[in-house]
Design a protein around this motif. Structure first.
Motif, PDB file in Angstrom:
ATOM      1  N   SER A  37       0.702  -1.143  -0.070  1.00 51.50           N
ATOM      2  CA  SER A  37      -0.153   0.027  -0.173  1.00 51.50           C
ATOM      3  C   SER A  37       0.868   1.250  -0.163  1.00 51.50           C
ATOM      4  O   SER A  37       0.485   2.350  -0.469  1.00 51.50           O
ATOM      5  CB  SER A  37      -1.055  -0.028   1.127  1.00 51.50           C
ATOM      6  OG  SER A  37      -0.054   0.159   2.352  1.00 51.50           O
ATOM      7  N   LYS A  38       1.971   1.076   0.490  1.00 50.44           N
ATOM      8  CA  LYS A  38       2.944   2.174   0.415  1.00 50.44           C
ATOM      9  C   LYS A  38       4.383   1.762   0.757  1.00 50.44           C
ATOM     10  O   LYS A  38       4.587   0.618   1.484  1.00 50.44           O
ATOM     11  CB  LYS A  38       2.676   3.273   1.439  1.00 50.44           C
ATOM     12  CG  LYS A  38       3.599   4.540   1.660  1.00 50.44           C
ATOM     13  CD  LYS A  38       2.883   5.633   2.531  1.00 50.44           C
ATOM     14  CE  LYS A  38       3.648   6.673   2.406  1.00 50.44           C
ATOM     15  NZ  LYS A  38       3.346   7.818   3.609  1.00 50.44           N
ATOM     16  N   VAL A  39       5.357   2.531   0.119  1.00 47.83           N
ATOM     17  CA  VAL A  39       6.943   2.151   0.373  1.00 47.83           C
ATOM     18  C   VAL A  39       7.458   3.593   0.725  1.00 47.83           C
ATOM     19  O   VAL A  39       7.226   4.544  -0.127  1.00 47.83           O
ATOM     20  CB  VAL A  39       7.512   1.518  -0.913  1.00 47.83           C
ATOM     21  CG1 VAL A  39       9.014   1.480  -0.357  1.00 47.83           C
ATOM     22  CG2 VAL A  39       6.805   0.058  -1.144  1.00 47.83           C
ATOM     23  N   GLN A  40       8.335   3.567   1.728  1.00 45.26           N
ATOM     24  CA  GLN A  40       9.090   4.830   2.102  1.00 45.26           C
ATOM     25  C   GLN A  40      10.673   4.490   2.145  1.00 45.26           C
ATOM     26  O   GLN A  40      11.063   3.456   2.745  1.00 45.26           O
ATOM     27  CB  GLN A  40       8.772   5.339   3.547  1.00 45.26           C
ATOM     28  CG  GLN A  40       9.478   6.275   3.899  1.00 45.26           C
ATOM     29  CD  GLN A  40       8.469   7.732   3.245  1.00 45.26           C
ATOM     30  OE1 GLN A  40       7.655   7.681   2.844  1.00 45.26           O
ATOM     31  NE2 GLN A  40       9.360   8.860   2.992  1.00 45.26           N
ATOM     32  N   PHE A  41      11.373   5.254   1.285  1.00 45.26           N
ATOM     33  CA  PHE A  41      12.752   4.818   1.046  1.00 45.26           C
ATOM     34  C   PHE A  41      13.421   5.819   1.973  1.00 45.26           C
ATOM     35  O   PHE A  41      13.151   7.101   2.058  1.00 45.26           O
ATOM     36  CB  PHE A  41      13.193   4.953  -0.289  1.00 45.26           C
ATOM     37  CG  PHE A  41      12.691   4.033  -1.008  1.00 45.26           C
ATOM     38  CD1 PHE A  41      13.200   2.631  -1.390  1.00 45.26           C
ATOM     39  CD2 PHE A  41      11.277   4.192  -1.811  1.00 45.26           C
ATOM     40  CE1 PHE A  41      12.684   1.735  -2.232  1.00 45.26           C
ATOM     41  CE2 PHE A  41      10.760   3.140  -2.499  1.00 45.26           C
ATOM     42  CZ  PHE A  41      11.288   2.037  -2.703  1.00 45.26           C
TER      43      PHE A  41
ATOM     44  N   MET B  15      13.575  10.776  -5.153  1.00 45.51           N
ATOM     45  CA  MET B  15      13.105  10.364  -6.645  1.00 45.51           C
ATOM     46  C   MET B  15      12.421   8.980  -6.197  1.00 45.51           C
ATOM     47  O   MET B  15      11.358   8.883  -6.813  1.00 45.51           O
ATOM     48  CB  MET B  15      14.314  10.023  -7.460  1.00 45.51           C
ATOM     49  CG  MET B  15      14.313   9.626  -8.766  1.00 45.51           C
ATOM     50  SD  MET B  15      14.018   7.937  -8.747  1.00 45.51           S
ATOM     51  CE  MET B  15      15.815   7.471  -8.351  1.00 45.51           C
ATOM     52  N   LEU B  16      12.829   8.174  -5.264  1.00 43.63           N
ATOM     53  CA  LEU B  16      11.977   6.965  -5.145  1.00 43.63           C
ATOM     54  C   LEU B  16      10.767   7.175  -4.414  1.00 43.63           C
ATOM     55  O   LEU B  16       9.825   6.302  -4.763  1.00 43.63           O
ATOM     56  CB  LEU B  16      13.026   5.754  -4.413  1.00 43.63           C
ATOM     57  CG  LEU B  16      14.306   5.543  -5.131  1.00 43.63           C
ATOM     58  CD1 LEU B  16      15.234   4.640  -4.259  1.00 43.63           C
ATOM     59  CD2 LEU B  16      14.004   4.797  -6.376  1.00 43.63           C
ATOM     60  N   ASN B  17      10.793   7.987  -3.559  1.00 41.93           N
ATOM     61  CA  ASN B  17       9.677   8.133  -2.732  1.00 41.93           C
ATOM     62  C   ASN B  17       8.364   8.889  -3.593  1.00 41.93           C
ATOM     63  O   ASN B  17       7.303   8.465  -3.441  1.00 41.93           O
ATOM     64  CB  ASN B  17       9.742   9.028  -1.509  1.00 41.93           C
ATOM     65  CG  ASN B  17      10.441   8.382  -0.292  1.00 41.93           C
ATOM     66  OD1 ASN B  17      10.367   6.958  -0.314  1.00 41.93           O
ATOM     67  ND2 ASN B  17      11.459   8.714   0.469  1.00 41.93           N
ATOM     68  N   ASP B  18       8.984   9.793  -4.528  1.00 45.43           N
ATOM     69  CA  ASP B  18       8.009  10.464  -5.404  1.00 45.43           C
ATOM     70  C   ASP B  18       7.438   9.365  -6.439  1.00 45.43           C
ATOM     71  O   ASP B  18       6.361   9.796  -6.818  1.00 45.43           O
ATOM     72  CB  ASP B  18       8.529  11.566  -6.141  1.00 45.43           C
ATOM     73  CG  ASP B  18       9.005  12.833  -5.134  1.00 45.43           C
ATOM     74  OD1 ASP B  18       8.280  12.533  -3.950  1.00 45.43           O
ATOM     75  OD2 ASP B  18       9.510  13.689  -5.378  1.00 45.43           O
ATOM     76  N   ASN B  19       8.130   8.418  -6.687  1.00 43.44           N
ATOM     77  CA  ASN B  19       7.778   7.321  -7.773  1.00 43.44           C
ATOM     78  C   ASN B  19       7.623   5.920  -7.439  1.00 43.44           C
ATOM     79  O   ASN B  19       7.654   5.169  -8.366  1.00 43.44           O
ATOM     80  CB  ASN B  19       8.919   7.538  -8.961  1.00 43.44           C
ATOM     81  CG  ASN B  19       8.908   9.196  -9.359  1.00 43.44           C
ATOM     82  OD1 ASN B  19       8.321   9.325 -10.412  1.00 43.44           O
ATOM     83  ND2 ASN B  19       9.926   9.511  -9.194  1.00 43.44           N
ATOM     84  N   TRP B  20       7.423   5.526  -6.177  1.00 46.11           N
ATOM     85  CA  TRP B  20       7.371   4.557  -5.792  1.00 46.11           C
ATOM     86  C   TRP B  20       6.411   3.631  -6.253  1.00 46.11           C
ATOM     87  O   TRP B  20       6.691   2.410  -6.484  1.00 46.11           O
ATOM     88  CB  TRP B  20       7.226   4.432  -4.299  1.00 46.11           C
ATOM     89  CG  TRP B  20       5.744   4.795  -3.538  1.00 46.11           C
ATOM     90  CD1 TRP B  20       5.281   6.114  -3.474  1.00 46.11           C
ATOM     91  CD2 TRP B  20       4.727   3.767  -3.403  1.00 46.11           C
ATOM     92  NE1 TRP B  20       4.150   5.922  -2.823  1.00 46.11           N
ATOM     93  CE2 TRP B  20       3.769   4.573  -2.867  1.00 46.11           C
ATOM     94  CE3 TRP B  20       4.756   2.445  -3.775  1.00 46.11           C
ATOM     95  CZ2 TRP B  20       2.494   4.037  -2.588  1.00 46.11           C
ATOM     96  CZ3 TRP B  20       3.378   1.784  -3.333  1.00 46.11           C
ATOM     97  CH2 TRP B  20       2.217   2.658  -2.813  1.00 46.11           C
ATOM     98  N   GLN B  21       5.229   4.038  -6.477  1.00 50.38           N
ATOM     99  CA  GLN B  21       4.153   3.078  -7.184  1.00 50.38           C
ATOM    100  C   GLN B  21       4.455   2.853  -8.670  1.00 50.38           C
ATOM    101  O   GLN B  21       4.447   1.596  -8.818  1.00 50.38           O
ATOM    102  CB  GLN B  21       2.971   3.937  -7.307  1.00 50.38           C
ATOM    103  CG  GLN B  21       2.118   4.296  -5.901  1.00 50.38           C
ATOM    104  CD  GLN B  21       0.944   5.098  -6.065  1.00 50.38           C
ATOM    105  OE1 GLN B  21       0.923   6.295  -6.429  1.00 50.38           O
ATOM    106  NE2 GLN B  21      -0.095   4.645  -5.499  1.00 50.38           N
ATOM    107  N   MET B  22       5.198   3.592  -9.556  1.00 54.88           N
ATOM    108  CA  MET B  22       5.457   3.315 -10.851  1.00 54.88           C
ATOM    109  C   MET B  22       6.787   2.274 -10.701  1.00 54.88           C
ATOM    110  O   MET B  22       6.847   1.252 -11.372  1.00 54.88           O
ATOM    111  CB  MET B  22       5.963   4.443 -11.543  1.00 54.88           C
ATOM    112  CG  MET B  22       6.488   4.105 -12.918  1.00 54.88           C
ATOM    113  SD  MET B  22       8.252   3.491 -12.846  1.00 54.88           S
ATOM    114  CE  MET B  22       8.999   5.385 -12.877  1.00 54.88           C
ATOM    115  N   LEU B  23       7.502   2.466  -9.603  1.00 52.12           N
ATOM    116  CA  LEU B  23       8.818   1.719  -9.388  1.00 52.12           C
ATOM    117  C   LEU B  23       8.473   0.195  -9.114  1.00 52.12           C
ATOM    118  O   LEU B  23       8.751  -0.667  -9.403  1.00 52.12           O
ATOM    119  CB  LEU B  23       9.809   2.407  -8.530  1.00 52.12           C
ATOM    120  CG  LEU B  23      10.436   3.644  -9.314  1.00 52.12           C
ATOM    121  CD1 LEU B  23      11.236   4.261  -7.835  1.00 52.12           C
ATOM    122  CD2 LEU B  23      11.361   3.175 -10.395  1.00 52.12           C
ATOM    123  N   ILE B  24       7.678   0.162  -7.871  1.00 52.35           N
ATOM    124  CA  ILE B  24       7.027  -1.148  -7.503  1.00 52.35           C
ATOM    125  C   ILE B  24       6.277  -1.947  -8.650  1.00 52.35           C
ATOM    126  O   ILE B  24       6.808  -3.183  -8.899  1.00 52.35           O
ATOM    127  CB  ILE B  24       6.039  -0.969  -6.631  1.00 52.35           C
ATOM    128  CG1 ILE B  24       6.781  -0.550  -5.042  1.00 52.35           C
ATOM    129  CG2 ILE B  24       5.352  -2.172  -6.209  1.00 52.35           C
ATOM    130  CD1 ILE B  24       7.967  -1.314  -4.528  1.00 52.35           C
TER     131      ILE B  24
END
Length: 245
Positions: A182-186, A202-211
């Motif tokens: 449901s959410k990822v925080q880097f 960068m990763l926190n702003d794009n985590w949904q696409m990256l997952i």
């Protein structure tokens, strides 16, 4: 003398196996309600193994550890990623949502869908040639990520082999075939703080696409950890004791 010594060793091993197996809820592989039995037995075993069982030389299962892992360099994160001293926390706190098991005298199949409230990944990292949208994220340091509502399906397959006159289960393959959160925080603690801050943003702003696009790279690492931990346990207890007929 050799016969007496061998008998003592066998009796001691048998006693230790008995003491260890008594700690677990057992499920008969011929039980018509095997899936229901495993649905409660596996979480109970994971909780027991979470802190390890020192008297049987079973290390703690939480965190699971891998010394090193190199991630495939494929888009969208098309650069060298190396992780060392990896720790994966929270994987023993899952609830089994679905389970399908087929256990025979020679083969083992187990598919599980689990939900873990929170999993935590920690490691030392090294990123090389990490240029994305003109920004160079190449760096080294420590990284961590927290995934909430970690829902995944993992399939274990294995075979039963004989060792010292006993049958033991060997897991030959583990495949984590799906993963959702449901959410990822880097977080990054980089040798160059500014780079670490940019990486985290960068990763926190794009985590949904990256997952969605990157998860197959990382499920391989989870699968390897699950396989190692399963075989560490199954190598200690004969198959017919942990999964009686």
């Amino acid at each position: 003398r050799h016969v007496c010594f061998s008998l003592v060793v066998l009796l001691t091993a048998s006693s230790l196996n008995s003491q260890l197996i008594n700690k677990f809820q057992l499920c008969s592989r011929s039980d018509p309600n095997l899936n229901d039995c495993l649905k409660s037995a596996i979480p109970n075993a994971l909780q027991l193994l979470s802190a390890g069982i020192p008297e049987f030389n079973i290390p703690q299962l939480d965190p699971m550890k891998i010394s090193e892992w190199v991630v495939d360099s494929l888009p969208p994160l098309d650069f060298y990623q190396k992780y060392t001293n990896i720790e994966m926390h929270g994987h023993t706190n899952g609830t089994i949502k679905e389970i399908d098991a087929k256990l025979t005298d020679t083969d083992f199949y187990l598919s599980m869908k689990l939900l873990c409230p929170e999993v935590d990944f920690r490691a030392d990292y090294e990123y090389s040639n990490a240029i994305l949208n003109g920004v160079d994220f190449s760096s080294t340091g420590k990284t961590s990520s927290i995934g909430s509502d970690f829902y995944f399906q993992t399939i274990f397959t294995g075979v039963v082999n004989q060792k010292d006159g006993e049958d033991y289960l060997s897991i030959t393959n583990v495949d984590t075939v799906s993963l959702d959160v449901s959410k990822v925080q880097f977080k990054f603690d980089s040798a160059v703080p500014e780079v670490g801050e940019k990486l985290a943003k960068m990763l926190n702003d794009n985590w949904q696409m990256l997952i969605t696009k990157e998860k197959k790279k990382y499920t391989k690492m989870y699968s390897e950890a699950y396989k190692n931990e399963a075989n560490a346990l199954f190598s200690l207890i004969p198959y017919n004791q942990i999964f009686p007929k």
